[in-house]
Design a protein around this motif. Sequence first.
Motif, PDB file in Angstrom:
ATOM      1  N   ALA A 380      15.421   4.470   8.952  1.00 37.93           N
ATOM      2  CA  ALA A 380      14.705   5.740   7.610  1.00 37.93           C
ATOM      3  C   ALA A 380      15.532   6.655   6.535  1.00 37.93           C
ATOM      4  CB  ALA A 380      15.008   6.472   8.860  1.00 37.93           C
ATOM      5  N   TYR A 381      15.476   5.464   5.695  1.00 36.90           N
ATOM      6  CA  TYR A 381      16.270   5.494   4.450  1.00 36.90           C
ATOM      7  C   TYR A 381      15.820   7.340   4.169  1.00 36.90           C
ATOM      8  CZ  TYR A 381      17.248   0.620   5.362  1.00 36.90           C
ATOM      9  OH  TYR A 381      17.833  -0.208   5.735  1.00 36.90           O
ATOM     10  N   GLU A 382      16.359   7.772   2.840  1.00 36.49           N
ATOM     11  CA  GLU A 382      16.744   8.940   2.214  1.00 36.49           C
ATOM     12  C   GLU A 382      15.472   9.271   1.279  1.00 36.49           C
ATOM     13  OE1 GLU A 382      19.568  10.048  -1.194  1.00 36.49           O
ATOM     14  OE2 GLU A 382      20.761   8.849   0.972  1.00 36.49           O
ATOM     15  N   ILE A 383      15.577   8.106   0.916  1.00 30.58           N
ATOM     16  CA  ILE A 383      13.718   7.396  -0.117  1.00 30.58           C
ATOM     17  C   ILE A 383      12.930   6.513   0.736  1.00 30.58           C
ATOM     18  CG2 ILE A 383      13.445   6.220  -2.229  1.00 30.58           C
ATOM     19  CD1 ILE A 383      16.345   6.738  -3.023  1.00 30.58           C
ATOM     20  N   SER A 384      11.897   7.124   0.430  1.00 29.96           N
ATOM     21  CA  SER A 384      10.422   6.120   1.144  1.00 29.96           C
ATOM     22  C   SER A 384       9.794   5.631  -0.265  1.00 29.96           C
ATOM     23  CB  SER A 384       9.435   6.961   2.286  1.00 29.96           C
ATOM     24  OG  SER A 384       8.736   6.298   2.265  1.00 29.96           O
ATOM     25  N   LEU A 385       9.925   4.333  -0.270  1.00 27.85           N
ATOM     26  CA  LEU A 385       9.009   3.593  -1.439  1.00 27.85           C
ATOM     27  C   LEU A 385       7.579   3.887  -1.014  1.00 27.85           C
ATOM     28  CD1 LEU A 385      11.106   0.766  -2.161  1.00 27.85           C
ATOM     29  CD2 LEU A 385      10.687   2.826  -3.800  1.00 27.85           C
ATOM     30  N   VAL A 386       7.032   3.138   0.319  1.00 32.71           N
ATOM     31  CA  VAL A 386       5.694   2.992   0.672  1.00 32.71           C
ATOM     32  C   VAL A 386       5.398   4.720   0.716  1.00 32.71           C
ATOM     33  CG1 VAL A 386       4.756   3.237   2.522  1.00 32.71           C
ATOM     34  CG2 VAL A 386       6.764   1.920   2.583  1.00 32.71           C
ATOM     35  N   ASP A 387       5.532   5.815   1.122  1.00 41.38           N
ATOM     36  CA  ASP A 387       5.369   7.530   0.624  1.00 41.38           C
ATOM     37  C   ASP A 387       4.737   7.197  -0.756  1.00 41.38           C
ATOM     38  OD1 ASP A 387       4.973   7.816   3.400  1.00 41.38           O
ATOM     39  OD2 ASP A 387       6.718   9.111   2.835  1.00 41.38           O
ATOM     40  N   ALA A 388       6.272   6.996  -1.246  1.00 42.26           N
ATOM     41  CA  ALA A 388       5.771   7.436  -2.830  1.00 42.26           C
ATOM     42  C   ALA A 388       5.016   6.602  -3.910  1.00 42.26           C
ATOM     43  CB  ALA A 388       7.156   7.098  -3.489  1.00 42.26           C
ATOM     44  N   CYS A 389       4.830   5.491  -3.115  1.00 42.55           N
ATOM     45  CA  CYS A 389       3.460   4.471  -3.230  1.00 42.55           C
ATOM     46  C   CYS A 389       2.406   4.326  -3.455  1.00 42.55           C
ATOM     47  CB  CYS A 389       4.078   2.631  -3.312  1.00 42.55           C
ATOM     48  SG  CYS A 389       5.454   1.818  -4.181  1.00 42.55           S
ATOM     49  N   ASN A 390       2.391   5.331  -2.112  1.00 40.62           N
ATOM     50  CA  ASN A 390       0.769   5.451  -1.491  1.00 40.62           C
ATOM     51  C   ASN A 390       0.439   6.767  -2.089  1.00 40.62           C
ATOM     52  OD1 ASN A 390       0.296   3.408   0.410  1.00 40.62           O
ATOM     53  ND2 ASN A 390       1.644   4.414   2.245  1.00 40.62           N
ATOM     54  N   SER A 391       1.281   7.594  -2.863  1.00 42.17           N
ATOM     55  CA  SER A 391       0.860   8.038  -3.153  1.00 42.17           C
ATOM     56  C   SER A 391       0.373   8.629  -5.089  1.00 42.17           C
ATOM     57  CB  SER A 391       1.263   9.875  -3.355  1.00 42.17           C
ATOM     58  OG  SER A 391       2.745   9.143  -3.754  1.00 42.17           O
ATOM     59  N   LEU A 392       0.994   7.456  -5.628  1.00 42.46           N
ATOM     60  CA  LEU A 392       1.145   7.082  -6.876  1.00 42.46           C
ATOM     61  C   LEU A 392      -0.228   6.931  -7.518  1.00 42.46           C
ATOM     62  CD1 LEU A 392       3.142   7.042  -9.524  1.00 42.46           C
ATOM     63  CD2 LEU A 392       3.256   4.450  -8.612  1.00 42.46           C
ATOM     64  N   PHE A 481      -6.893  -1.831  -9.551  1.00 40.19           N
ATOM     65  CA  PHE A 481      -6.631  -0.254  -8.724  1.00 40.19           C
ATOM     66  C   PHE A 481      -7.163  -0.740  -7.155  1.00 40.19           C
ATOM     67  CE2 PHE A 481      -6.313   2.594 -12.511  1.00 40.19           C
ATOM     68  CZ  PHE A 481      -5.814   1.993 -13.286  1.00 40.19           C
ATOM     69  N   ASP A 482      -7.929  -1.301  -6.938  1.00 41.54           N
ATOM     70  CA  ASP A 482      -8.155  -1.036  -5.360  1.00 41.54           C
ATOM     71  C   ASP A 482      -7.088  -2.211  -4.957  1.00 41.54           C
ATOM     72  OD1 ASP A 482     -10.815   0.167  -5.942  1.00 41.54           O
ATOM     73  OD2 ASP A 482     -11.587  -2.166  -6.341  1.00 41.54           O
ATOM     74  N   SER A 483      -6.271  -2.983  -5.561  1.00 48.21           N
ATOM     75  CA  SER A 483      -4.954  -3.163  -4.911  1.00 48.21           C
ATOM     76  C   SER A 483      -4.186  -2.491  -4.768  1.00 48.21           C
ATOM     77  CB  SER A 483      -4.995  -4.475  -6.043  1.00 48.21           C
ATOM     78  OG  SER A 483      -3.616  -3.841  -6.472  1.00 48.21           O
ATOM     79  N   ILE A 484      -3.977  -1.580  -4.706  1.00 49.28           N
ATOM     80  CA  ILE A 484      -2.497  -0.618  -4.848  1.00 49.28           C
ATOM     81  C   ILE A 484      -3.126   0.942  -3.929  1.00 49.28           C
ATOM     82  CG2 ILE A 484      -1.189  -1.882  -6.822  1.00 49.28           C
ATOM     83  CD1 ILE A 484      -1.955   0.723  -8.716  1.00 49.28           C
ATOM     84  N   VAL A 485      -3.599   1.114  -3.800  1.00 43.95           N
ATOM     85  CA  VAL A 485      -4.355   2.692  -2.644  1.00 43.95           C
ATOM     86  C   VAL A 485      -3.700   1.929  -1.259  1.00 43.95           C
ATOM     87  CG1 VAL A 485      -6.504   3.146  -1.288  1.00 43.95           C
ATOM     88  CG2 VAL A 485      -7.210   2.109  -3.924  1.00 43.95           C
ATOM     89  N   THR A 486      -3.632   1.018  -0.846  1.00 45.57           N
ATOM     90  CA  THR A 486      -2.565   1.160   0.471  1.00 45.57           C
ATOM     91  C   THR A 486      -1.294   0.549   0.508  1.00 45.57           C
ATOM     92  OG1 THR A 486      -4.836   2.198   1.663  1.00 45.57           O
ATOM     93  CG2 THR A 486      -2.222   1.347   2.267  1.00 45.57           C
ATOM     94  N   PHE A 487      -0.257   0.802  -0.234  1.00 45.52           N
ATOM     95  CA  PHE A 487       0.712   0.069   0.664  1.00 45.52           C
ATOM     96  C   PHE A 487       0.759  -1.064   0.923  1.00 45.52           C
ATOM     97  CE2 PHE A 487       5.498  -0.892   1.044  1.00 45.52           C
ATOM     98  CZ  PHE A 487       5.682  -0.398   0.063  1.00 45.52           C
ATOM     99  N   GLY A 488       1.005  -2.399   0.948  1.00 44.01           N
ATOM    100  CA  GLY A 488       1.222  -3.871   1.456  1.00 44.01           C
ATOM    101  C   GLY A 488       0.711  -4.978   1.301  1.00 44.01           C
ATOM    102  N   GLY A 489       0.029  -4.838  -0.793  1.00 44.76           N
ATOM    103  CA  GLY A 489      -0.763  -5.627  -1.057  1.00 44.76           C
ATOM    104  C   GLY A 489       0.058  -6.845  -1.070  1.00 44.76           C
TER     105      GLY A 489
END
Length: 517
Positions: A380-392, A481-489
């Motif tokens: 659990a790092y202080e920065i979550s790129l997953v969260d940042a990208c999912n809301s971007l 854009f469809d490919s960046i709705v959810t992290f992990g594509g």
Amino acid sequence: MKKPFYISTAIAYASAIPHVGNVYEAILADAIARFKRLDGFDVYFQTGTDEHGQKIESRAMEHNLDPKSFTDKISGEIKRIYASVDVSYDHFVRTTDKNHYEVVQAIFKKLYDQGDIYLGKYSGWYSVSEESFIADKDIVDGKGPNGDKLVWTEEETYFFDLKKYQKRLVDYIESHPEFILPETRKNEMINNFLTEPLQDLSVSRTSFKWGIPTFDKKHVTYVWIDALTNYISGLGLDGSLTPSEKYSKYWPADIHLIGKDILRFHTIYWPIMLMALDLPLPKTVFGHPWVLIDKSKMSKSVGNTLYVDDILTHFKKDTLRYYVLHEIPYAADGNLTYELLIERNNTDLANTLGNLVNRTIGMANKYRGGVIKKANTKVAYEISLVDACNSLLNKVREKMDAYKVSDAIEEIMKVLRSANKFIDVTEPWKLFKDDSSQDELDGVLYELIETVRFTAVLLQAFIPETAEKILNQINTTKNTFDSIVTFGGFETTTLNKPEVLFERFNPEEKLEEILKG
């Protein structure tokens, strides 16, 4: 079925090559058009050239050319300049186009036949540079609002009775808060022009010939009536004014993107014309701010104009695109100098974006032979790129829907800065040396590459050439854009070699190079 979206710029006046402040408008419109295409809209992006009027007639004579040959030359140059900064318009309208002629003549006759236009005489101060008569209240020290010399003019002219539609226009503006943006522009129009009865507008000229003739052959159509009509003539109308397929699909325009200095023409004259013709009004007229040079308005007489060709001699096209899109605020004038271009190139493009892509691909190649496999971090790092990208995507879309392009790009930059910090926090070089941390390293590298992909997909709207290079370097075709709705594509693949996206300049050396020409 895709929802239509029609965006237009003001058409460039073909009296001279446009400076970077004029081209900014085309780049801004292009970014909005590209974003909307990526977001699933059926986009129609129109720009073009305004080619009639006394000023063009005079300039053509100075160059020993007839007006049409002169405007052919300037219009061709404008197309070339737009292409040099990747402006992706769908239609380039010219007011010398045959169907445009027919539409303007049909509109003039229709307005005359229904009593909105009448013949009279005009005497007053005329600005050749503005192609407009100047009211006494706007004359300062014998000069026009822009400091230009005025000419006393008396001539027979046809007038458009604007007062007839004034109350209807004011009611429309008040009941449609999105019609004039930003909000301050709406207040300017109401307070400066619409609190007093509108003067009848002179809509024809007899003092020169280079214009669209009216049914009264002594008169040519006032250049602004001519120019504004492009927004519908470019949709394939002809002299019958019968709605074309393109008109039926795209009108009313979603946004007329124009400079704040021509707001009056677009929010008073144009909507009143449309009301008189019983046609729908555009949904939004957006009066964008100016690009200032060293905090002063660009002026050929002052000698402080910057041209796109000169800038592209020393900088990549995406450096210029990024600068004007990110650094010109939503509602306030922005400043441009070579020093500021160098600074933004170095900080945002070379250091933040270029450095992240280069470091990430470099580490993937060094630690994993360029093969990125799908994995997640467990720490659990202080920065979550997953969260940042999912809301971007939603954050950027919200800003773009409000035409806050600078703010939209800043949302992307925030994630890029976080990704650079994520490298410092996770220290992949240490993970690589620890046999027990190999899964964690896979997760770190995957999250970095996926973040690069997310941001590159969005950057396609703003710096398209660079975005394409990034997507090629990480070897992915997932660019929608469809490919960046959810992290992990991002799928397991072998990355390509990293290449420098933006050179980092030594400011003193770069300035010296520019000054030498």
